[in-house]
Motif scaffolding. Structure first.
Motif, PDB file in Angstrom:
ATOM      1  N   PHE A 215      95.043  57.798 126.333  1.00 57.62           N
ATOM      2  CA  PHE A 215      95.881  57.258 125.267  1.00 57.62           C
ATOM      3  C   PHE A 215      97.006  58.248 124.864  1.00 57.62           C
ATOM      4  N   GLY A 216      96.605  59.318 124.552  1.00 58.43           N
ATOM      5  CA  GLY A 216      97.824  60.490 124.354  1.00 58.43           C
ATOM      6  C   GLY A 216      98.682  60.680 125.177  1.00 58.43           C
ATOM      7  N   VAL A 217      98.271  60.962 126.582  1.00 60.96           N
ATOM      8  CA  VAL A 217      99.166  61.137 127.779  1.00 60.96           C
ATOM      9  C   VAL A 217     100.101  59.858 127.998  1.00 60.96           C
ATOM     10  N   ALA A 218      99.615  58.561 127.648  1.00 63.01           N
ATOM     11  CA  ALA A 218     100.414  57.527 128.140  1.00 63.01           C
ATOM     12  C   ALA A 218     101.590  57.284 127.069  1.00 63.01           C
ATOM     13  N   ARG A 219     101.167  57.685 125.824  1.00 64.73           N
ATOM     14  CA  ARG A 219     102.153  57.539 124.587  1.00 64.73           C
ATOM     15  C   ARG A 219     103.322  58.815 124.869  1.00 64.73           C
ATOM     16  N   HIS A 220     102.744  59.862 125.191  1.00 62.69           N
ATOM     17  CA  HIS A 220     103.810  60.904 125.478  1.00 62.69           C
ATOM     18  C   HIS A 220     104.631  60.480 126.690  1.00 62.69           C
ATOM     19  N   ALA A 221     104.131  59.866 127.680  1.00 63.85           N
ATOM     20  CA  ALA A 221     104.857  59.938 128.841  1.00 63.85           C
ATOM     21  C   ALA A 221     105.987  58.515 128.574  1.00 63.85           C
ATOM     22  N   ALA A 222     105.428  57.569 127.529  1.00 58.87           N
ATOM     23  CA  ALA A 222     106.474  56.429 127.382  1.00 58.87           C
ATOM     24  C   ALA A 222     107.501  57.144 126.498  1.00 58.87           C
ATOM     25  N   ASP A 223     107.111  57.778 125.750  1.00 61.33           N
ATOM     26  CA  ASP A 223     108.192  58.622 124.799  1.00 61.33           C
ATOM     27  C   ASP A 223     109.084  59.412 125.441  1.00 61.33           C
ATOM     28  N   TRP A 224     108.823  60.104 126.416  1.00 59.89           N
ATOM     29  CA  TRP A 224     109.732  60.807 127.266  1.00 59.89           C
ATOM     30  C   TRP A 224     110.665  60.101 128.070  1.00 59.89           C
ATOM     31  N   LEU A 225     109.924  59.174 128.933  1.00 59.01           N
ATOM     32  CA  LEU A 225     110.789  58.008 129.766  1.00 59.01           C
ATOM     33  C   LEU A 225     112.000  57.237 128.781  1.00 59.01           C
ATOM     34  N   ALA A 226     111.502  57.017 127.738  1.00 57.84           N
ATOM     35  CA  ALA A 226     112.486  56.158 126.722  1.00 57.84           C
ATOM     36  C   ALA A 226     113.666  57.076 126.511  1.00 57.84           C
ATOM     37  N   GLU A 227     113.399  58.442 126.428  1.00 60.50           N
ATOM     38  CA  GLU A 227     114.795  59.127 126.116  1.00 60.50           C
ATOM     39  C   GLU A 227     115.196  59.821 127.680  1.00 60.50           C
ATOM     40  N   HIS A 228     114.619  59.994 128.669  1.00 63.70           N
ATOM     41  CA  HIS A 228     114.910  60.544 129.871  1.00 63.70           C
ATOM     42  C   HIS A 228     114.893  59.707 131.026  1.00 63.70           C
ATOM     43  N   GLY A 229     114.411  58.655 131.027  1.00 65.98           N
ATOM     44  CA  GLY A 229     113.952  57.712 132.297  1.00 65.98           C
ATOM     45  C   GLY A 229     115.335  56.826 133.047  1.00 65.98           C
ATOM     46  N   ALA A 230     116.428  57.057 132.230  1.00 66.98           N
ATOM     47  CA  ALA A 230     117.381  56.112 132.785  1.00 66.98           C
ATOM     48  C   ALA A 230     117.119  54.825 133.098  1.00 66.98           C
ATOM     49  N   GLY A 231     116.804  54.223 132.099  1.00 61.99           N
ATOM     50  CA  GLY A 231     116.316  52.663 132.156  1.00 61.99           C
ATOM     51  C   GLY A 231     114.986  52.486 132.726  1.00 61.99           C
ATOM     52  N   VAL A 232     114.209  53.580 133.185  1.00 66.84           N
ATOM     53  CA  VAL A 232     112.604  53.225 133.582  1.00 66.84           C
ATOM     54  C   VAL A 232     111.922  53.616 132.383  1.00 66.84           C
ATOM     55  N   THR A 233     110.945  52.727 131.915  1.00 65.28           N
ATOM     56  CA  THR A 233     110.021  52.671 130.819  1.00 65.28           C
ATOM     57  C   THR A 233     108.585  52.868 131.335  1.00 65.28           C
ATOM     58  N   ALA A 234     107.562  53.327 130.477  1.00 63.75           N
ATOM     59  CA  ALA A 234     106.254  53.438 130.758  1.00 63.75           C
ATOM     60  C   ALA A 234     105.712  52.390 129.663  1.00 63.75           C
ATOM     61  N   VAL A 235     104.516  51.845 130.066  1.00 65.62           N
ATOM     62  CA  VAL A 235     103.697  50.824 129.202  1.00 65.62           C
ATOM     63  C   VAL A 235     103.188  51.882 127.946  1.00 65.62           C
ATOM     64  N   ARG A 236     103.641  51.413 126.624  1.00 63.35           N
ATOM     65  CA  ARG A 236     103.115  52.288 125.502  1.00 63.35           C
ATOM     66  C   ARG A 236     101.835  51.578 125.194  1.00 63.35           C
ATOM     67  N   PRO A 237     100.687  52.339 124.921  1.00 58.89           N
ATOM     68  CA  PRO A 237      99.454  51.823 124.588  1.00 58.89           C
ATOM     69  C   PRO A 237      99.384  51.374 122.936  1.00 58.89           C
ATOM     70  N   LEU A 238      98.801  50.195 122.748  1.00 58.36           N
ATOM     71  CA  LEU A 238      98.668  49.880 121.375  1.00 58.36           C
ATOM     72  C   LEU A 238      97.815  50.637 120.438  1.00 58.36           C
ATOM     73  N   ALA A 239      96.688  51.079 121.073  1.00 57.58           N
ATOM     74  CA  ALA A 239      95.611  51.950 120.183  1.00 57.58           C
ATOM     75  C   ALA A 239      94.676  52.242 121.175  1.00 57.58           C
ATOM     76  N   TYR A 240      93.829  53.369 120.523  1.00 58.23           N
ATOM     77  CA  TYR A 240      92.528  53.920 121.012  1.00 58.23           C
ATOM     78  C   TYR A 240      91.554  53.467 120.123  1.00 58.23           C
ATOM     79  N   VAL A 241      90.609  52.667 120.342  1.00 58.62           N
ATOM     80  CA  VAL A 241      89.413  52.559 119.278  1.00 58.62           C
ATOM     81  C   VAL A 241      88.332  53.376 119.668  1.00 58.62           C
ATOM     82  N   ALA A 242      88.102  54.462 119.014  1.00 57.62           N
ATOM     83  CA  ALA A 242      87.207  55.477 119.317  1.00 57.62           C
ATOM     84  C   ALA A 242      85.830  54.715 119.404  1.00 57.62           C
ATOM     85  N   GLU A 243      85.430  53.908 118.347  1.00 53.87           N
ATOM     86  CA  GLU A 243      84.157  53.362 118.280  1.00 53.87           C
ATOM     87  C   GLU A 243      83.662  52.604 119.536  1.00 53.87           C
TER      88      GLU A 243
END
Length: 487
Positions: A215-243
């Motif tokens: 969950f953490g890695v996917a969110r960071h990758a999505a944030d990074w590509l949103a700024e540096h991906g030149a139009g390419v994005t990464a799917v951003r997870p909705l949530a991690y449910v620990a239970e």
């Protein structure tokens, strides 16, 4: 037939195919499934999707069984896993009590229907059948398959994220298994009964702390590509449910690039180029931003391929064993001659299946295996993936596809990285040869082609370094045309 011989280190391809395709084992499987259902007429066709052979241990096949609930008009696919073992699986026998408790829970929550049992053993065939959502390693799969639990779970997730609080929520969801591999991984799809009141959500189950990390890695990758991906994005997870140890993802509209590779065109070429640029951007993501990541180096990758990824190939095609050993040994030698660089953030499983062509542009998915590694690892794996797709579907234009991908990635990349990428391409071709279906009539031919291509890449790299090429020879098999498989 001696099943112990079929599953031994020297198991024969014809025997494995017989278990997967012949009428007698298909009838035995269908009889077992009919016995698990409330009524035998509820069973429709069973489609073989995937098979995996572990020499000396077992053969596992994954099917979609089409079943019909009482009173329903049509059939729905229900995943099942079938395992043949020569001596039985001690770990599974130790977990039988856990399976019984999970099966009872599934029956209690109504997620077993139209099955009245979710597991069966046929001693005469050394066959074990397991039906979704049964899995001792993922006991939460049962409640994550329960529409009632899913409705409450998603309501809590949306409330916690303050998503459209005033919007009416769906009155419920349908649950569809997407990937059912007991003991390994599971993916479920949740579709709202009221399409106008919510979107489709995908749930991926994890064990241990794997979900939180993914969950953490996917969110960071999505944030990074949103700024540096030149139009390419990464799917951003909705949530991690620990239970429930589950990561929830929104639906990605479009299709994976691998599907477009069957019908290449200018749009595919542009997508390949942008995928290369996005990967280059990912490799600039500071590891400290992505969070703690495992290290993975070339020696580990080659050892894993030799130990696990390709162990079934020498067992079923003995002539391939020396070829693979020589190739991996040569790869270790060449790697020592190449310039190195510090490890960076890597996707870890960068292939056309994880690059989606969407209306808004390419979108990357599945960062579960992200690690600190040589960036050439991602590049080489993608080049190998393109090789396998073009080989499997006899598509022309491989060199052009690889060139378009590299044209997006290569500007500014060190020459040494691209040389190491070609080395990774060769060893990854050996690794991903396991993706050729065992039940495919062309399995031997396609697998041999993958190894030959790996040798060709290795020889080209050797010539670039001024070294003599060494390439083992083996005979090419001719196979009949491929056909679909049903039981």
């Amino acid at each position: 037939m001696n099943l112990a011989d079929a599953l031994s280190e020297g198991g024969q391809l014809d025997v494995i195919r017989w278990l997967l395709r012949a009428p007698a084992p298909r009838r035995a499987l269908r009889d077992q499934l009919k016995g698990l259902l409330f009524a035998p007429h509820m069973l429709g066709p069973c489609r073989l999707r995937r098979a995996r052979f572990k020499p000396g241990r077992k053969l596992t096949a994954y099917y979609d069984a089409l079943v019909r609930a009482e009173g329903a008009e049509g059939f729905r696919a229900r995943p099942i896993a079938v395992t043949w073992e020569s001596d039985g699986d001690a770990d599974r026998r130790r977990g039988e009590d856990d399976l019984a408790a999970i099966e009872a829970e599934a029956l209690r929550h109504g997620v077993a229907a139209p099955f009245r049992q979710l597991t069966a053993d046929l001693a005469a065939w050394s066959m074990h059948v397991q039906v979704s959502p049964l899995d001792a390693r993922f006991p939460r799969l049962v409640r994550l398959s329960d529409p009632g639990h899913v409705r409450d779970l998603l309501a809590d997730v949306y409330a916690a994220n303050d998503v459209a609080r005033d919007q009416p929520r769906p009155r419920g969801y349908t649950v569809t298994p997407v990937s059912y591999h007991p003991g390994q991984r599971h993916v479920l799809r949740y579709d709202p009964l009221d399409a106008a009141k919510g979107g489709t959500v995908f749930a991926k189950l994890h064990t241990g702390d794997g979900g939180a990390r993914a969950f953490g890695v996917a969110r960071h990758a999505a944030d990074w590509l949103a700024e540096h991906g030149a139009g390419v994005t990464a799917v951003r997870p909705l949530a991690y449910v620990a239970e429930d140890a589950v990561v929830l993802y929104p639906r990605v509209f479009g299709a994976p690039l691998c599907e477009h590779l069957r019908r290449p065109g200018q749009g595919v070429a542009r997508c390949l180029e942008r995928a290369g640029a996005a990967l280059c951007a990912l490799h600039r993501l500071p590891p400290a931003v992505a969070g703690p990541l495992q290290r993975h180096d070339f020696a580990e990758e080659v050892a894993e391929i030799a130990r696990e990824a390709s162990d079934h190939i020498p067992a079923l095609l003995p002539s391939m064993g020396p070829a693979i050993d020589a190739l991996l040994g040569r790869a270790r030698e060449l790697h020592k001659r190449l310039p190195q660089e510090p490890p960076t953030f890597t996707h870890g499983d960068f292939k056309s299946e994880h690059v989606w062509a969407t209306p808004g542009g390419p979108t990357l998915i599945d960062f579960d295996t992200s690690c600190l590694a040589d960036p050439a690892y991602d590049v080489g794996k993608f080049l190998a993936d393109l090789q396998l797709w073009h080989t499997t579907y006899a598509q022309p234009g491989l060199e052009q596809a690889q060139e378009r991908f590299l044209s997006g990635y290569a500007p500014g990349a060190p020459d040494g990285r691209l040389l190491r990428a070609r080395l990774y391409e060769a060893v990854e071709l050996v690794k991903i040869a396991r993706r050729v279906p065992l039940f495919d009539h062309d399995w031997a031919s396609l697998t041999e082609q993958a190894i030959r291509r790996a040798q060709a890449v290795m020889s080209d790299l050797g010539r670039m370094l001024g070294l003599p090429a060494t390439e083992p020879s083996f005979r090419r098999r001719r196979q009949p045309p491929r056909k679909g498989v049903r039981c």
